[in-house]
Each structure stands twice: as structure tokens, then as C-alpha cells.
Write an enzyme that holds these catalytic residues in place. Structure first.
Site, short mmCIF file in Angstrom:
data_model
loop_
_atom_site.label_atom_id
_atom_site.label_comp_id
_atom_site.label_asym_id
_atom_site.label_seq_id
_atom_site.Cartn_x
_atom_site.Cartn_y
_atom_site.Cartn_z
N LYS A 167 0.83 -1.21 0.00
CA LYS A 167 0.00 0.00 0.00
C LYS A 167 0.87 1.26 0.00
CE LYS A 167 -2.18 -1.22 3.72
NZ LYS A 167 -1.68 -2.59 3.92
N GLY A 205 3.54 -0.13 8.71
CA GLY A 205 4.83 0.40 8.32
C GLY A 205 4.84 0.45 6.81
N HIS A 206 4.91 1.63 6.27
CA HIS A 206 4.87 1.78 4.82
C HIS A 206 6.26 2.13 4.32
CE1 HIS A 206 0.29 2.65 4.78
NE2 HIS A 206 0.60 1.41 5.07
N GLN A 257 -2.92 -2.07 7.48
CA GLN A 257 -3.20 -3.52 7.60
C GLN A 257 -3.98 -4.00 6.37
OE1 GLN A 257 -4.08 -1.61 10.83
NE2 GLN A 257 -1.87 -1.67 10.90
P1 IMP Z 1 -1.54 -5.62 16.24
O1 IMP Z 1 -2.19 -4.79 15.19
O2 IMP Z 1 -0.16 -5.15 16.61
O3 IMP Z 1 -2.42 -5.81 17.44
O4 IMP Z 1 -1.32 -7.09 15.63
C1 IMP Z 1 -2.43 -7.96 15.33
C2 IMP Z 1 -2.15 -8.76 14.06
O5 IMP Z 1 -2.11 -7.87 12.94
C3 IMP Z 1 -0.80 -9.50 14.05
O6 IMP Z 1 -0.96 -10.71 13.32
C4 IMP Z 1 0.11 -8.56 13.27
O7 IMP Z 1 1.18 -9.25 12.65
C5 IMP Z 1 -0.87 -8.01 12.24
N1 IMP Z 1 -0.51 -6.68 11.73
C6 IMP Z 1 -0.67 -5.49 12.35
N2 IMP Z 1 -0.26 -4.49 11.55
C7 IMP Z 1 0.15 -5.05 10.40
C8 IMP Z 1 0.66 -4.52 9.17
O8 IMP Z 1 0.79 -3.31 8.97
N3 IMP Z 1 0.95 -5.43 8.21
C9 IMP Z 1 0.77 -6.77 8.39
N4 IMP Z 1 0.29 -7.30 9.51
C10 IMP Z 1 -0.01 -6.45 10.51
#
Ligand code: IMP
Length: 433
Positions: A16, A40-41, A225
Site C-alpha cells: 500500500k 509500516g509503509h 493492515q
Molecule cells: P496488532 O495490530 O499489533 O495488534 O497485531 C495484530 C495482528 O495484525 C498481528 O498478526 C500482526 O502481525 C498483524 N498486523 C498489524 N499491523 C500489520 C501490518 O501493517 N501489516 C501486516 N500485519 C499487521
């Protein structure tokens, strides 16, 4: 005026950042509407890599205004670090190019500690979170004891609120998890300092947006996400704590549904996932390792290796259902050359039954065996291709096949990480009707 929502159609990391960076010069405003620095972009411009976690990806384009909506959870230390780095690089001279909503909730030290403490205790049932405090911060928002960005600007009240919340948080940290308590006086001191430093950037995001729309500006809403990490529509409980689908723009930025013109779904030419949870088309062997290596599939936020597998049209169709995509962007097509065959899941076999639909329960998603179609691969390096016709025939067939399986036109193709390594015919901001 056109508004375009760009969201991930898989489990995040669909590229993205690159897409949004490519779209940003065509937009007047870029808006984050959910999530936090779990995103993280990675942007590559003129060979220089920039990783952003909170500031919208439009920041590298000098004419763009970047808004952080009330639906975002903001870690002020991360936001302030990014703003400082951007100022030092000469990218951000005018603070009015970044506006953070006073209504956005703040990630505090106990959110991060609780995120990690819970994951540690959950052991083999851990979600695999990014450890950035996202879930605990959204929890406090929903239970109405959160601290918002605007609260940071009022030191007297802030002191009171922090003391009140900290008592309960420290009780949980110390007595349930056996973790050290967070220093309340130090947290208060930091929070007052954050308020002082953030003040020039705080604003009313919805009003800024409303004015921009009235003035006929193009607005890009930048999803974080992805669809299958959405708290309601994803692979619960292996999801993040916010709504990631396109509809979340309305509440998360403060804009009405009547204002949304286009929804762009972003997918990789294959599938990846970070963290725990089911992944029907995952390739754990040599194929997965190859995709990871050629695609540099390591997390931009945590550096974790991403799990890799084939493209999944069952997921993409579900993503169309819950997001209403008007078009698709397919990223990382340049990772595929050299593969003899390109597999795409077109259905699942769940407990002996074939289904075209994404299952509703975790147990069924875990039980799902993909039914694959195999297409011939291609060998040519495609990074130099700038028109669809320049692509090798098997690459074109692969893209056309995705369109047919998913029922949405592929309007943008990415053939490399650089801004210019993009194929498209139509202006993504053309008016809808
Ligand atoms: P949280 O958002 O840190 O609570 O993580 C919950 C889930 O979302 C985990 O499986 C993370 O690896 C995933 N996740 C959160 N942010 C990202 C992202 O930007 N890219 C990919 N996976 C993400």
C-alpha cells in the site's frame, strides 16, 4: 473532486505504501483513518528508502496535506520522531501539511507493556501482535477511559486522567502479569511534553476534509493492515483491533458515505501474512522460501519474516464483498518470473465440501484446503515494462485471469518498488460518474 479509498485486500503488507506514494502526487490530501504504528509503509523515491508508521504516505510530495483521523491510535513518541526526521530531511517545512485529530486516541506506555505481557502469557495462543500497544489502546477507547490527543494540550486535566487510569493499569500489570509498574510521574511529564510538541499539528480533521471537498480537491484515504486483519471481517481473533475495510473511512476520518467515489483494493500477485492465524494457501517449503527471498518479505515494522503462499481468489472475492472495490491494484508482479507455474486458489474444500466462499468460522478457515488452478509462468524480467502490452503473454494472462476470478478490473500493476515501476492506463482520480 474525487475521493479514493485505498485498502489492503489480504493480510496487510500488500504494498500500500508504494501505491499510496504513487497516488499521492495526484491527491491534494492523504488521510489515515484507522490503526496506528503497527503499520509500516516503505517508500522508495529516487532510490532512497523511507519507512513511515504514522505520518500518511503523502508527506514526500510537497503539495500534499496529510491528515491523521480520529479513528487512528497515535503513539506520540513515534509520531514526533517521524516529524523530526522529516523536518531534518527538509521534507516538512510547514507544520500545516500535517494535521492530527484532537479526537485520536493516544497510545501510552502501559498499552505497550500490556500488549507484550498478554502475548507472553498467551504463549502458543499468542496473536503475534506488533507489540505496539494497538489492542490495549483501542480497548481503552471503547471502554471510555482513553486519553485523546486534545487532552495532551490541557496539562492540569491530563495529570488527573493519567493518575486515574494508571492506577488500574499498574494493578493489572503488576498483579496479574508480574510486570513492573509504569512510572506515573514520568508518564505525566512525558505526556505534557508531547502536548507541547504536538500542538502545532493538532486540528479538526473532519472540518479540514469538508473544506477540501467543498473546494473540489482530490482526497486519498490510506488504509493500513488489510481486509483479513479487520476486527469484524478478518480471521478473528488473529486480527488487529480496528476496522480496516473501506467503510471504516467514514467513522475513522469523519466523512459521510455519500462522499466516497472509488475504492481501490490492493493485493500482491501472491499472498503473505505476518503473525499467527490461518493461511489456506501458505507454502511452508521451498516455494514459500523463494517468494520470501525474491519478494524481500520481511516486516517493515518488526522485521519478522512473512509467511508466503499462492494468490487466493476466494479471499479476494470476500474482500470485494466487504469493501466494494471499484478496481484492483496488483503489486509485486516482478517477484513471479522464473516460476514454472502460477497457482491461484479458486475454491476451498472444507470438511469434504467444495465452497467458493470464504468460511465464516476460524475452525473452517483452518480446515480449508485450497482448490488450485495452475497457469503457465513466465521467465522475462518485467521491471522495465511500462505498458500492459509490454508484459509477456503469460503475465498478461495471469492478470486477466485474476480479473475474471474476482470480477473487478485490475487498473494498476506494480512491477518494482520504485514510483515509476508502475503500469496503468486510467487516471485513478477520474470522477466516478
Ligand atoms: P496488532 O495490530 O499489533 O495488534 O497485531 C495484530 C495482528 O495484525 C498481528 O498478526 C500482526 O502481525 C498483524 N498486523 C498489524 N499491523 C500489520 C501490518 O501493517 N501489516 C501486516 N500485519 C499487521
Amino acid at each position: 473532486m474525487t475521493t479514493l479509498v485505498a485498502v489492503g485486500a489480504q493480510w496487510g503488507d500488500e504494498g500500500k505504501g508504494k501505491l499510496v506514494d504513487w497516488l499521492a502526487p495526484k491527491a491534494d490530501l492523504v488521510v489515515r483513518f484507522h490503526g496506528g504504528n503497527n503499520a509500516g509503509h516503505t517508500l522508495v523515491v529516487d532510490g532512497e528508502r523511507t519507512v513511515l508508521h504514522v505520518v500518511p504516505a503523502g508527506i514526500l510530495d510537497p503539495g500534499t496535506i496529510n491528515l491523521i483521523g480520529p479513528g487512528v491510535v497515535v503513539d506520540p513518541t513515534v509520531l514526533l520522531e517521524e516529524l523530526l526526521a522529516l523536518r531534518e530531511r527538509g521534507v516538512l517545512r510547514d507544520p500545516s501539511r500535517v494535521r492530527v485529530s484532537g479526537r485520536a486516541h493516544v497510545i501510552l506506555p502501559w498499552h505497550k507493556a500490556l500488549d507484550k505481557a498478554r502475548e507472553e502469557k498467551a504463549a502458543k495462543h499468542a496473536i503475534g501482535t506488533t507489540g505496539r500497544g494497538i489492542g490495549p489502546a483501542y480497548e481503552d477507547k471503547v471502554t471510555r477511559r482513553g486519553i485523546r490527543v486534545a487532552d495532551l494540550l490541557n496539562p492540569e486535566q491530563l495529570r488527573d486522567s493519567i493518575e486515574r487510569v494508571a492506577e488500574q493499569k499498574n494493578f493489572e500489570l503488576v498483579n496479574y502479569y508480574g510486570w513492573p509498574a509504569i512510572d506515573v510521574a514520568e508518564t505525566t511529564r512525558m505526556a505534557i511534553e508531547w502536548g507541547r510538541e504536538l500542538e502545532p499539528y493538532v486540528g479538526h480533521v473532519s472540518r479540514t476534509l469538508e473544506r477540501a471537498l467543498r473546494d473540489g480537491r482530490n482526497v486519498l484515504f490510506e488504509g493500513a493492515q488489510g481486509t483479513f486483519l479487520d476486527i469484524d471481517h478478518g480471521t478473528y481473533p488473529y486480527v488487529t483491533s480496528s476496522n480496516c475495510v473501506a467503510g471504516a473511512v467514514c467513522a475513522g476520518a469523519g466523512v459521510g458515505p455519500t462522499r466516497i467515489d472509488r475504492v481501490l483494493g490492493i493485493t500482491k500477485a501472491y499472498t503473505t501474512r505476518v503473525g499467527g492465524g490461518p493461511f489456506p494457501t501458505e507454502e511452508e517449503g521451498e516455494m514459500g522460501a523463494r517468494l520470501r527471498e525474491v519478494g524481500s518479505e520481511f516486516g517493515a515494522t518488526t522485521g519478522r519474516p512473512r509467511r508466503c503462499g499462492w494468490l487466493d481468489a476466494v479471499m479476494l472475492r470476500e474482500a470485494v464483498t466487504v469493501n466494494g472495490f471499484t478496481s484492483l491494484a496488483v503489486n509485486k508482479l516482478d517477484v513471479l518470473p522464473g516460476l514454472d507455474e502460477l497457482k491461484v486458489a479458486t475454491a476451498y474444500k472444507v470438511n469434504g465440501k467444495i465452497s467458493q466462499d470464504f468460511p465464516m468460522t476460524l475452525a473452517d478457515i483452518e480446515a480449508a484446503e485450497p482448490v488450485y488452478e495452475s497457469l503457465p509462468g513466465f521467465t522475462e524480467d518485467i521491471r522495465g515494462c511500462r505498458r500492459f502490452e509490454d508484459l509477456p503473454e503469460n503475465a498478461r494472462n495471469y492478470v486477466r485471469h485474476i480479473e475474471a476470478l474476482v470480477g473487478v478490473p485490475v487498473e494498476i500493476l506494480s512491477v518494482g518498488p520504485g514510483r515509476d515501476e508502475t503500469i496503468h492506463d486510467l487516471d485513478p482520480f477520474r470522477p466516478r460518474r
